[in-house]
Design an enzyme around this catalytic site. Structure first.
Site, short mmCIF file in Angstrom:
data_model
loop_
_atom_site.label_atom_id
_atom_site.label_comp_id
_atom_site.label_asym_id
_atom_site.label_seq_id
_atom_site.Cartn_x
_atom_site.Cartn_y
_atom_site.Cartn_z
N LYS A 1 0.84 -1.20 0.00
CA LYS A 1 0.00 0.00 0.00
C LYS A 1 0.88 1.25 0.00
CE LYS A 1 -3.55 2.30 2.74
NZ LYS A 1 -4.47 2.23 3.87
N GLU B 1 10.47 -4.61 4.65
CA GLU B 1 10.56 -6.00 4.21
C GLU B 1 10.28 -6.11 2.71
OE1 GLU B 1 8.87 -4.87 6.78
OE2 GLU B 1 9.07 -6.19 8.52
N GLY C 1 -4.90 -1.96 5.04
CA GLY C 1 -4.10 -3.10 4.56
C GLY C 1 -4.77 -4.43 4.82
N ARG C 2 -5.30 -4.61 6.02
CA ARG C 2 -5.88 -5.91 6.38
C ARG C 2 -7.29 -6.09 5.82
NH1 ARG C 2 -4.83 -2.53 10.50
NH2 ARG C 2 -6.49 -1.76 11.83
N GLU D 1 -4.83 -6.77 14.70
CA GLU D 1 -4.36 -5.44 14.35
C GLU D 1 -5.52 -4.45 14.43
OE1 GLU D 1 -2.55 -4.27 10.37
OE2 GLU D 1 -0.70 -4.64 11.47
N HIS E 1 -5.03 -33.49 17.35
CA HIS E 1 -3.91 -34.31 17.82
C HIS E 1 -2.78 -33.43 18.34
CE1 HIS E 1 -5.77 -37.96 16.24
NE2 HIS E 1 -6.25 -37.12 15.34
N LYS F 1 9.16 -0.65 14.40
CA LYS F 1 9.72 -0.33 13.07
C LYS F 1 10.81 0.73 13.20
CE LYS F 1 5.59 -0.96 10.18
NZ LYS F 1 4.62 -0.29 9.33
O1 F6P Z 1 3.10 -3.12 9.86
C1 F6P Z 1 1.74 -3.15 9.71
C2 F6P Z 1 1.29 -2.78 8.33
O2 F6P Z 1 1.20 -1.41 8.20
C3 F6P Z 1 -0.03 -3.46 8.03
O3 F6P Z 1 -1.10 -2.78 8.51
C4 F6P Z 1 0.03 -3.59 6.55
O4 F6P Z 1 -0.90 -4.53 6.08
C5 F6P Z 1 1.46 -4.02 6.35
O5 F6P Z 1 2.16 -3.26 7.32
C6 F6P Z 1 2.03 -3.83 5.00
O6 F6P Z 1 1.98 -2.50 4.57
P1 F6P Z 1 2.19 -2.10 3.06
O7 F6P Z 1 1.11 -2.73 2.26
O8 F6P Z 1 2.13 -0.62 3.04
O9 F6P Z 1 3.54 -2.61 2.62
#
Ligand code: F6P
Length: 551
Positions: free
Chosen positions: A209, A215, A270-271, A356, A387, A512
């Site tokens: 987003k 990452e 995002g979620r 979240e 199990h 972060k």
């Molecule tokens: O770290 C949390 C977050 O902001 C989530 O809410 C989001 O889904 C994820 O990181 C990834 O964010 P982006 O889509 O901006 O890379």
């Protein structure tokens, strides 16, 4: 919007406290014995989802009072506020319009006077054309080869929804395409996901987003290097990278032509984004038509949530039951146990969606809450969990409400022994587990089986352990859409009762920021002055020393 009366001061809350004191000592055995119709009374059905909530520690008054609490909490107004584009995400000053992502063409949803639905369908149209061209082989890689591998790079909402949906809808997917998902900044994730892929046949979808997430940006840069290392020509990026983002400038800066970008909007959390362009990998896997079915399922649940009286409203009932256990029984976790192998990533997806969203300790107006909010969601597919951790659910000291998810039809019907099918055996376990949890086995029943006296306490099942059973016909894209939207809206119901903002996530920020600082210290070429606590300083020093010895 909502209710300014603190939760504990709402009249239904006090009544629920008193009521809980009367209901909680009662055993489900007695509640069922007193009402032979209970197993069909406490049920609701919509859109192919049959919800049996009879095995909960409730009576009719519980539901009545919880529904009153919903009214007193302004749920009705909050739903309207969300669906009509009010900026209910107050801490980020944003509307919350994931429902617009699945609104059919022609429906109107206004944000600041502008209908957002045409823009949604414009992107869906572009996604469809792109998916068709890749699936048909019209879109070729830089060397002219057909794309056979799709790698989604993203994390959080830009990963969990796509992975979950891919696994859930694998039955409907093009088996000639290999889909992989890279999320973790741990290099192992990238290496293992790509080790057997031919770069000339691989397409990366960089899903973010913000297009700033450490990452994802790190993995995307590594992917570009991996590709260029093999194909040796910078112009190859155009045929092997597309982006899904709200940040056009950052996409262009990365080197992806904005023509190959699929956009979405700041009003999609995002979620809550798996049915936006973030679902591009899903669409590539199952094709635009099945993706359309998925959206139709979401939309049907949106309509159900918005228009159905609360007493028959599936997300409202599920959400209120969660509040009931968290706040009146002190439960801290909620298990979600899908009896369908295709839903193996559903609990992981739900973890971000629920935790979240409602893992918050202040109200919308910034007051510290004086009640419990979002529980830990967790789970594994049945029957595997049986199990593993079911022992604790049956005989442990924690009360763990459970959602069982089951289907009347398997997508892979296989015969088993004695005239039964695999699916009969699977489903028998769903029903048996909820029965065992609710009714247990008394000491007298254990003794009557001839059990030695010293073993009796070990073999007693106290029962009275609550569960919902959600029974659907079969796992179709439509059914998946209804199921995901059901939980999305259940989260909304819970957040409304708790007066928290279910749409921000400030709690992820501090880690972060600190990680960025520590990363600089780990890789500094001269010894950095460390100003953390003594534990963190020592860990950093130890890591640096180990790395220096290795180098
Ligand atoms: O770290 C949390 C977050 O902001 C989530 O809410 C989001 O889904 C994820 O990181 C990834 O964010 P982006 O889509 O901006 O890379």
């Amino acid at each position: 919007m909502g209710n300014d009366v603190p939760l504990r001061n709402r009249t239904a809350w006090a009544q629920l406290e008193e009521h809980a004191a009367a209901v909680s000592p009662q055993h489900l055995r007695d509640l069922f014995a007193a009402d032979p119709e209970r197993g069909t009374t406490f049920t609701a059905e919509a859109l192919g989802i049959y919800l049996d909530y009879s095995k909960n520690r409730i009576d009719a008054d519980t539901i009545r009072l919880l529904l009153e609490l919903a009214e007193q909490s302004g749920l009705r107004e909050r739903i309207e506020a969300m669906f009509t584009g009010e900026r209910i995400n107050v801490t980020e000053d944003r509307a919350v319009l994931h429902v617009a992502l699945r609104a059919p063409k022609g429906e109107q949803i206004l944000l600041d006077g502008i209908d957002v639905v045409p823009a949604v369908h414009e992107v869906l149209g572009r996604m469809g054309e792109f998916a068709d061209s890749v699936r048909s082989g019209r879109w070729r890689g830089h060397t002219g080869e057909k794309i056979t591998n799709i790698v989604n790079i993203g994390i959080g909402g830009s990963d969990l929804g796509p992975v979950m949906a891919y696994e859930a809808l694998r039955h409907y997917s093009d088996r000639d395409l290999t889909l992989r998902f890279v999320s973790n900044v741990d290099g192992t994730d990238f290496v293992e996901a790509t080790r057997d892929l031919d770069p000339a046949q691989t397409l990366f979808i960089v899903s973010s987003k913000t297009f700033t997430t450490l990452e994802t940006m790190t993995n995307a840069a590594t992917a570009r290097a991996w590709l260029l290392d093999a194909l040796g020509d910078k112009s190859a990026v155009a045929k092997h990278f597309v982006a899904v983002s709200t940040n056009t400038d950052a996409v262009a800066e990365f080197g992806i032509d904005p023509m190959n970008m699929f956009g979405f909007w700041d009003w999609v959390g995002g979620r809550y984004s798996m049915d936006s362009a973030i679902g591009l990998s899903t669409m590539l896997a199952v094709g635009p038509d099945q993706f359309g079915e998925l959206l139709a399922g979401f939309h049907a649940m949106d309509e159900h949530f918005r228009t159905t009286p609360f007493g028959a409203n599936l997300p409202v009932l599920l959400g209120l039951l969660t509040v009931w256990y968290v706040d009146f029984f002190g439960t801290q976790t909620q298990a979600v146990l899908p009896y369908d192998q295709y839903l193996k990533r559903f609990p992981a997806y739900l973890q971000q969606l629920t935790m979240e969203s409602n893992g918050k300790h202040v109200t919308l107006s910034g007051e510290h809450v004086d009640y419990s909010t979002g529980p830990v969601y967790w789970g594994e597919p049945g029957t595997n969990g049986q199990h593993s951790f079911y022992q604790l659910i049956h005989q442990g000291t924690e009360l763990i409400p459970v959602d069982f998810l089951g289907f009347t039809h398997s997508l892979n019907p296989l015969p088993a022994a004695d005239g039964a099918t695999h699916h009969d055996l699977l489903t028998a376990n769903v029903f048996a587990q909820s029965e065992a949890l609710a009714f247990g086995k008394t000491a007298d029943e254990v003794r009557a089986e001839g059990t030695a006296e010293e073993l009796v306490p070990h073999r007693v099942f106290e029962g009275n352990r609550p569960s919902n059973t959600l029974l659907l016909d079969r796992l179709t894209p439509y059914a998946l859409g209804t199921l995901v939207a059901l939980y999305e809206h259940s989260v909304f119901v819970q957040g409304t009762i708790w007066s928290v903002n279910s749409f921000d996530q400030w709690g992820v920020e501090l880690g972060k920021v600190l990680a960025k600082k520590v990363a600089g210290e780990l890789s500094a070429t001269t010894e950095p002055a460390l100003h953390h606590d003594s534990s963190t300083n020592a860990l950093i020093s130890r890591y640096r020393t180990a790395r220096q010895q290795e180098d």
